[in-house]
Scaffold this motif. Sequence first.
Motif, short mmCIF file in Angstrom:
data_model
loop_
_atom_site.label_atom_id
_atom_site.label_comp_id
_atom_site.label_asym_id
_atom_site.label_seq_id
_atom_site.Cartn_x
_atom_site.Cartn_y
_atom_site.Cartn_z
N PHE A 48 44.19 48.06 35.78
CA PHE A 48 43.12 47.38 36.50
C PHE A 48 41.89 47.34 35.60
N TYR A 49 40.73 46.92 36.16
CA TYR A 49 39.58 46.63 35.30
C TYR A 49 39.08 47.83 34.53
N ASN A 50 39.29 49.04 35.04
CA ASN A 50 38.80 50.20 34.30
C ASN A 50 39.90 50.89 33.50
N GLN A 51 41.13 50.39 33.56
CA GLN A 51 42.25 50.85 32.73
C GLN A 51 43.04 49.59 32.39
N PRO A 52 42.51 48.79 31.44
CA PRO A 52 42.97 47.40 31.30
C PRO A 52 44.25 47.19 30.52
N SER A 53 44.90 48.23 30.05
CA SER A 53 46.13 47.98 29.30
C SER A 53 47.14 49.10 29.51
N GLY A 54 48.41 48.70 29.46
CA GLY A 54 49.53 49.63 29.54
C GLY A 54 50.67 49.04 28.76
N PRO A 55 51.83 49.69 28.72
CA PRO A 55 52.96 49.18 27.93
C PRO A 55 53.45 47.83 28.45
N GLY A 56 53.14 46.77 27.71
CA GLY A 56 53.60 45.44 28.06
C GLY A 56 52.78 44.73 29.12
N VAL A 57 51.74 45.38 29.65
CA VAL A 57 50.95 44.80 30.74
C VAL A 57 49.47 44.96 30.42
N THR A 58 48.70 43.88 30.57
CA THR A 58 47.26 43.94 30.33
C THR A 58 46.51 43.24 31.44
N TYR A 59 45.27 43.70 31.65
CA TYR A 59 44.36 43.11 32.64
C TYR A 59 43.30 42.32 31.90
N ARG A 60 42.93 41.15 32.46
CA ARG A 60 41.85 40.35 31.89
C ARG A 60 40.86 40.02 32.99
N SER A 61 39.59 40.34 32.74
CA SER A 61 38.54 40.00 33.70
C SER A 61 38.16 38.53 33.57
N GLY A 62 37.95 37.90 34.71
CA GLY A 62 37.44 36.54 34.69
C GLY A 62 35.93 36.47 34.60
N GLY A 63 35.27 37.64 34.67
CA GLY A 63 33.82 37.68 34.53
C GLY A 63 33.07 37.01 35.65
N GLY A 64 33.73 36.73 36.78
CA GLY A 64 33.06 36.11 37.90
C GLY A 64 33.15 34.59 37.91
N SER A 65 33.45 33.98 36.77
CA SER A 65 33.51 32.52 36.71
C SER A 65 34.95 32.00 36.79
N THR A 66 35.91 32.81 36.40
CA THR A 66 37.33 32.47 36.53
C THR A 66 38.05 33.67 37.14
N PRO A 67 39.26 33.47 37.67
CA PRO A 67 39.96 34.58 38.33
C PRO A 67 40.38 35.67 37.34
N ASP A 68 40.43 36.92 37.84
CA ASP A 68 41.03 38.00 37.06
C ASP A 68 42.53 37.72 36.92
N ALA A 69 43.15 38.31 35.89
CA ALA A 69 44.57 38.02 35.64
C ALA A 69 45.28 39.24 35.08
N ILE A 70 46.58 39.27 35.30
CA ILE A 70 47.48 40.26 34.72
C ILE A 70 48.48 39.52 33.82
N THR A 71 48.61 39.97 32.58
CA THR A 71 49.58 39.38 31.65
C THR A 71 50.71 40.37 31.42
#
Length: 403
Positions: A48-71
């Motif tokens: 999640f936003y305060n732990q943005p990366s793990g094995p094979g999975v990352t979080y990206r903030s949209g910064g309020g202008s675009t949606p948050d995302a999980i890759t």
Amino acid sequence: MTAMTPGSNIPLSAARVTVDVAAPVRLDVSGLLLTADGKVRSDDDFIFYNQPSGPGVTYRSGGGSTPDAITVDTAAVPPGIEKIVVTASPDAAGQTFQGIEPTATIRNADDSSVLATFTPPQLGAETALVIVEIYRRNGQWKARAVGQGYANGLAGIATDFGVTVEEPAPAPAQPVTPPAPVQPPAPPVSTPAAPPAAPATPPPPAAAPGTGKINLDKGRVSLQKNQTVSLIKGGRPLLSQVQMGLGWEPAYRGKDIDLDASVIAYGPQRNHIDSCYFGKLQIVGGAIRHSGDNLTGEGGGDDEVITVDLGRLPQEVTGLVFTVNSFSGQKFTEVAKAYCRLLDASTGEELVRFDLTSAEPQTGVMMAKLIRQFSGEWEMTAMGDFVKSRTVRGMVKPAAQAL
């Protein structure tokens, strides 16, 4: 492109996929890596936003202008992980999905082409959703539309999947003769601040309501406004390097916001010794250092970090007040997820956290203070007090009064 319905699934034609979740309000989006028994292996599998990366999975903030995302990079997901669930919850505490239609979009992460969309139907009292899952079946990666709602927020989802969400611990009894602080304490609060509504992300173990002091023996501590924690671990003062990380993001669909984190050092008579900020990155012989200015607040994790070598601080420094200011004049009502957290600089371990759960239309806020006691220990108190000041210079007087 496929418009999915609850329970439907599609094979993934891309090895790397991104799932973003959009709605008329800002959402917190997160991902959990689950084993075959439907549980995380540890809290490190909660992304999640305060732990943005793990094995094979990352979080990206949209910064309020675009949606948050999980890759999800399916080639990098560990063999023991069978699925990644993507969750969403409204950023505003206590808000439900009533009248809000969130839409998850599954994209090829390499070219942003849309593979599928899913809008869960008939939402009401839910405050969090498992919206889609990326899962492995017979060697093939697929995506499934879920839309399962929870009325007890993201903490309910996290608990279901094995993430540790501690209940508040009772405050220990006060010592008969507590050590006297160097400065007089702030005037007592006649009525303790009401505990805030559950945040959108599972909190670390919380301190008990009120202003009772606790220590670090039971691990990291989550403070509410006006609560105090002694930086004592195993009966000994924490005389080592600590870092105060301060973070924020623009409110939903807000512009980039340039906030400035600072720390003001005081002496035993509340006399101003020096201020450390983006224009003066070191003070008191380098015992206090600033990481530099962040101009946008974009991205997960700390935006600015102030390192304090407690063991090297001159004896004349007995109080530190950590502040955040908006030089550009934007108010804190335009800021989301403002927080401060104290870390052990040598290990990166989070010791104490304070999330700012309310905002006022002001340009400055005193986030926390560290006070040296006669016994040599340091205490941290959560503040969250707003001030009309665009620079650290205007914070010197109100911060002294708050010591």
